[in-house]
Design a protein around this motif. Structure first.
Motif, short mmCIF file in Angstrom:
data_model
loop_
_atom_site.label_atom_id
_atom_site.label_comp_id
_atom_site.label_asym_id
_atom_site.label_seq_id
_atom_site.Cartn_x
_atom_site.Cartn_y
_atom_site.Cartn_z
N HIS A 18 -40.63 5.99 7.28
CA HIS A 18 -40.14 7.35 7.51
C HIS A 18 -41.33 8.31 7.40
O HIS A 18 -42.20 8.15 6.53
CB HIS A 18 -39.08 7.69 6.45
N ARG A 37 -39.11 20.25 5.96
CA ARG A 37 -38.09 19.30 5.54
C ARG A 37 -37.01 19.12 6.60
O ARG A 37 -36.49 18.02 6.80
CB ARG A 37 -37.46 19.74 4.22
N GLU A 38 -36.69 20.19 7.31
CA GLU A 38 -35.63 20.08 8.31
C GLU A 38 -35.99 19.13 9.45
O GLU A 38 -35.11 18.69 10.20
CB GLU A 38 -35.25 21.45 8.86
N ASP A 81 -33.91 10.64 -0.45
CA ASP A 81 -33.98 12.10 -0.47
C ASP A 81 -33.93 12.68 0.94
O ASP A 81 -33.54 13.84 1.12
CB ASP A 81 -35.27 12.56 -1.15
N TYR A 82 -34.33 11.89 1.92
CA TYR A 82 -34.30 12.33 3.31
C TYR A 82 -33.09 11.78 4.07
O TYR A 82 -32.68 12.36 5.08
CB TYR A 82 -35.57 11.88 4.04
N VAL A 83 -32.56 10.67 3.60
CA VAL A 83 -31.51 9.95 4.33
C VAL A 83 -30.36 9.68 3.36
O VAL A 83 -30.32 8.64 2.69
CB VAL A 83 -32.04 8.62 4.91
N ASP A 117 -29.19 12.52 9.18
CA ASP A 117 -27.80 12.64 8.74
C ASP A 117 -26.87 11.69 9.49
O ASP A 117 -25.71 12.03 9.75
CB ASP A 117 -27.33 14.09 8.91
N THR A 166 -35.06 15.17 7.71
CA THR A 166 -33.77 14.68 7.26
C THR A 166 -33.06 13.93 8.38
O THR A 166 -33.18 14.24 9.56
CB THR A 166 -32.89 15.85 6.79
N ASN A 192 -33.26 12.54 13.67
CA ASN A 192 -33.43 13.88 13.12
C ASN A 192 -33.11 14.96 14.14
O ASN A 192 -32.39 15.92 13.84
CB ASN A 192 -34.86 14.06 12.60
#
Length: 302
Positions: free
Chosen positions: A134, A237-238, A267-269, A243, A241, A118
């Motif tokens: 997570h 939320r930031e 939803d996060y990955v 990416d 996540t 993250n």
């Protein structure tokens, strides 16, 4: 062949490490959890260091507080971002630009793997998580799911101020159930031999306080018996996540981390693969090593 070394990092932490493969090759890091140590990865270090399986530089540190790595006395020294700092600093010593081609992480190691992916996605090519929740789904399940609250109750025991004394009593008699009481039956799938027990004793004899401080410092655990329900943090939320391409290997007989922790993970990955492994518990790295190596290899090869 496994090499061992002590790596002093610029911020004053030293990590004892195990490694295989030629320095300068793409870096594959392996992070263990509780109550384990870097030695659990030895077979995978040699496997992925071999030319036929990628020829990686494979390194497994003992996390701060474990084995012969630095073990600061302060509980706050075990906050997650500080262990992520350790991993990034270790990568700086092992790879050009500190780039981690693949990070493989289990249990507490996975918590720091999620955090690193993250916070510093540009430093990471791929993430492999093995039975480590997570933080977004773990927070939800701790707050809303009584079954996960009960399954995580052991965390409050490990956070007790006298936990290290209780765990060390009578040749660590309370430690062995962490392995044997996870749904595998009395033989623990046969991997917990006397030789392996001796390796664990050597690690635990070096001290348990640092490892237990991970449980003391985290806000993500149930209330202790007789205490009111905890107020969990509101994680933006930031900060949740991820990416980077991610593979989650999940042993379905894990009685501490229930399969509901996988719900909503995408939803996060967004770039996510989930492989569910039947007939294995939280200790799947020991129980199904060939399956773990095969699935990681397939993921790395793309």
């Amino acid at each position: 062949m496994i090499e061992t070394f002590q790596r002093a990092l610029p911020h004053g932490i030293t990590l004892s490490c195990r490694a295989a493969g030629e320095p300068g090759r793409p870096l594959m890091l392996f992070l263990h959890g509780f109550p384990e140590a870097a030695f659990i990865w030895d077979d995978l270090l040699e496997y992925f260091a071999s030319p036929e399986h990628g020829g990686f530089r494979c390194v497994a540190p003992n996390l701060r507080g474990f084995e012969k790595s630095s073990a600061p006395a302060e509980v706050q020294a075990y906050r997650a971002h500080l262990l992520v700092q350790d991993v990034l600093a270790l990568a700086d010593t092992e790879a050009a630009g500190g780039h981690i081609d693949t990070l493989v992480a289990h249990d507490w190691g996975g918590a720091f793997g999620w955090g690193l992916a993250n916070a510093r996605p540009e430093r990471l090519g791929r993430l492999v998580i093995i039975n480590s929740p997570h933080p977004g789904t773990f927070l939800r399940e701790l707050r809303d799911n009584p079954a996960q609250q009960e399954a995580s109750a052991y965390m409050t025991f490990l956070a007790r101020p006298d936990a290290e004394h209780l765990l060390a009593e009578d040749d660590y008699r309370r430690m062995w159930p962490f392995f044997l009481g996870m749904g595998a039956g009395a033989d623990g799938h046969g991997w917990l031999t006397e030789d392996v027990k001796a390796r664990y004793r050597q690690v635990w004899d070096a001290g348990l306080t640092g490892a237990l401080n991970l449980y003391r410092v985290t806000p993500l655990k149930p209330a202790a018996p007789g205490e009111p329900a905890p107020t969990y943090p509101d994680i933006p939320r930031e900060r949740l996540t991820v990416d980077v391409p991610t593979l989650v290997l999940w042993a379905m007989d894990d009685v501490a981390l229930l399969p509901g922790l996988l719900d909503g993970l995408q939803d996060y990955v967004p770039d996510l693969q989930i492989e569910k492994l039947a007939g294995a518990t939280h200790w799947v790295v020991h129980e199904q090593p060939a399956a773990v190596a095969l699935r990681i290899g397939q993921f790395v090869r793309g």
